[in-house]
Design an enzyme around this catalytic site. Sequence first.
Site: not given
Ligand code: NAD
Length: 271
Positions: A97-99, A177-179, A208, A227
Site C-alpha cells: 500500500g502507501r507505506i 513498523t505495522s502493528r 506497548e 512506535h
Molecule cells: P495502506 O492501506 O495504504 O496499505 C496496506 C496494504 O496492506 C494494502 O495494500 C492492502 O492491500 C495490504 N493488505 C491487507 N491485508 C493484507 C494481507 N492479508 N496480506 C498482504 N497484504 C495485505 O496502509 P498504509 O498507509 O501503507 O499503512 C499500513 C499500516 O502501517 C497501517 O495500517 C498501520 O497499522 C501501520 N502504521 C504504523 C505507523 C507507525 O508509527 N509505526 C504509522 C502509520 C501506519
Amino acid sequence: MTRRVLESLTQCKVVLRTGVGYDVIDVEAATEQGIAVINIPDLWTREVANQAMSLLLALNRRVVNLHSDIRSSTWTPRPPYDVGSLHGETIGILGLGRIGSAMAQRAKGFELNVIAYDPYISDEVFAERGVTRVSFDEMMSQSDYISLHTPLTDETRHIINENALRLMKPNAYLINTSRGPVVEEAALIKALQEGWLAGAGLDVLEKEPPASDNPLLSMDNVVLSPHSGHTSVLSLQLRTGRYGEEVAAVLDGRMPRNLVNPQVREHLHLV
Ligand code: NAD
C-alpha cells in the site's frame, strides 16, 4: 473505541483516529450508530518508510552494536559481527500500500531486489512500482529482509506465526513498523533464540510499552523503537490542523478526506 463506548455516545457524530490503523475502533458499531469514522492515512507515509529503512540499515550495518561497543571502550574497525553489503539482496514487502510502496522505492535506491505479497493490489500496480509479485511462502523463504506494512485485521493478526518464521532464511531479518500483533511475538522470540532468523527491527510490539522482562529488550540482534515511526517535526506540525479540518468537515455536513465507513454518508447528509 468499543461497541459499549460508542453506544453510550448518543450525541456523537464523528470519531477521528489520529493515525492510519483504525483497528482500535469498532467500525461496525460506529456505522450502526451513524457515527462517521475518519482516519489520517497520508501524513506520515514517508516517515514510517524511513523508520523501516532505518531499522533495516541499523541491522545491516550493526549500528547499535558498534555504538554500544564504543561506549564500553571497545574500538574495533573490523568488528566481530557479520556486517552486510546490502546491494543485490532481496527484500520482501508484506502489503504494497502507501507505506509498503514507499519502502519499495527506498529499497530500490539501495539496489535491493524487491518482491512483495499483497493479494489486494493489481498486477498493473506491481508493474508500475517495479515490484515482483510472489506468494506469501515465496516471500518468506526468498527474502533477506522482510518488511511488514499491512493493517491489523482478522486476516493479518499473527500472519507472521511460527510456520511463517520457519520459512525464513537463517540470515534474514524481520522489520515490523505495522502493528505488533501482525507478528506472533512468542514465536518471534523463539525464532530469534533458536537462530531461525538473524534478527529483527521492531517499531511496534504486541504489548506497548513492553513488559520489562520481554526477552526482545535484551537481545543484541534486535533493534527497537517505541512506535515512533510516524513522527517527524513536519508530521507533528501538520497533524493538529488536519485533525480539526477533518472533524469540522463532518460537523459542517461536508465529506472528510478519508471516511472509513462511507455507509454513514447519507445518514449524516455529507456532501
Ligand atoms: P495502506 O492501506 O495504504 O496499505 C496496506 C496494504 O496492506 C494494502 O495494500 C492492502 O492491500 C495490504 N493488505 C491487507 N491485508 C493484507 C494481507 N492479508 N496480506 C498482504 N497484504 C495485505 O496502509 P498504509 O498507509 O501503507 O499503512 C499500513 C499500516 O502501517 C497501517 O495500517 C498501520 O497499522 C501501520 N502504521 C504504523 C505507523 C507507525 O508509527 N509505526 C504509522 C502509520 C501506519
